[in-house]
Design an enzyme around this catalytic site. Sequence first.
Site: not given
Length: 384
Positions: A304, A269, A274
């Site tokens: 995640e 990220n 993102h």
Amino acid sequence: MHAIDPATLVVVITLLAVLLAAIMLTMRTSFPRTIGGIDQWSAATVLVIVAAALFTLRKTPPFFHVTLANGFMLLAMIYMASGMLRMFRLRLPPRRPVLAAAAGITLAMAWYTYVQPSFQARLFIMALLGVCAFGYMSWLPLRHGRRGIGSLVTAFAFGLTALSCLVRLSTLMIRVDDPGGLFDPGTLQVIYLATFNVTLLIATVGFILMANEQLRDTLEFSATHDALTGVLNRGAFFERANTEFERSRRDARPLAIALMDLDHFKQINDKHGHQAGDRVLVDFCTTVRAALRPGDFLGRYGGEEFIVLLPDATHAEAAAAMQRLLDTVRPGLDLPLYTFSIGYAALEPGTAGIDDLLIAADKALYQAKENGRGRAEAGGAPGA
């Protein structure tokens, strides 16, 4: 039957069609765009209304009550078929052949209006077109619909419309009657008009029902699935997992669970943004689901981290499945490289609940990360 005025019948049915058109337009503003075909069917309903209004203008030049009226009805059929195809997410036919066919029908209608005037010939053309178009639209919901009440109503209505066109076609071919115009008071013509118009209204009601069924399915899916990845959300996953756990314990069948975590996902990220991170999550879930067995199910545990339940999988089978995931799941094209770690546990005697398996899998996942990441570690479920 002769007491029924065909023109009055069309006017009444047209008013009902106006009501249905208003409902369709309201649906378009409130239904999600994922439910396709509403725009096209709304346009088709409006076109039917316009065509019906033009058909009643018998004192105007033929261009209005014949050419334009039949042209709008032809367009309505095209839009209806397009709406059905879009609703079922089917590929639309190439535009050029459709336009060529429509142009050919229009020219034929014009020929039998201005060059060689014949209402019977025009009626024959439109009835033949109705047999083909409405027969096809009757088949579509039976073949591609969800077999709910909406699909059945739509298929029945279009099937009846096609049948009425076929009967009218047959009576013209064997010269049972010789209608002088669309609103000829003859019994067969009145029955044909009534059946044709009423069944089109019923088909529109059926389409509305199909759209509502799809909306319900969409809402149910949204309530149980993660919006980004499309896998089960946490609540839905554990509802199914608890059911599978009780079944496995009752029937003495094996069961395994696995936790998977994308390694260093925050760095993805931070480095790629993102949006790239979201694409990685979607890609990961897509490839994992493709590698799992049909009976396994995948859920998003949080961030995640993902969770897999493997019904009827022994410890050895779970180990093989996890190794298969590590060997086959790879980033898609144009995606940042990523790896993932797995901790898994299998049902053992004395396991009290799904939480015991989860605790064991979580400990094994921690061990996989401690041992270098990008690997799978097994955990033993604690006893009750």
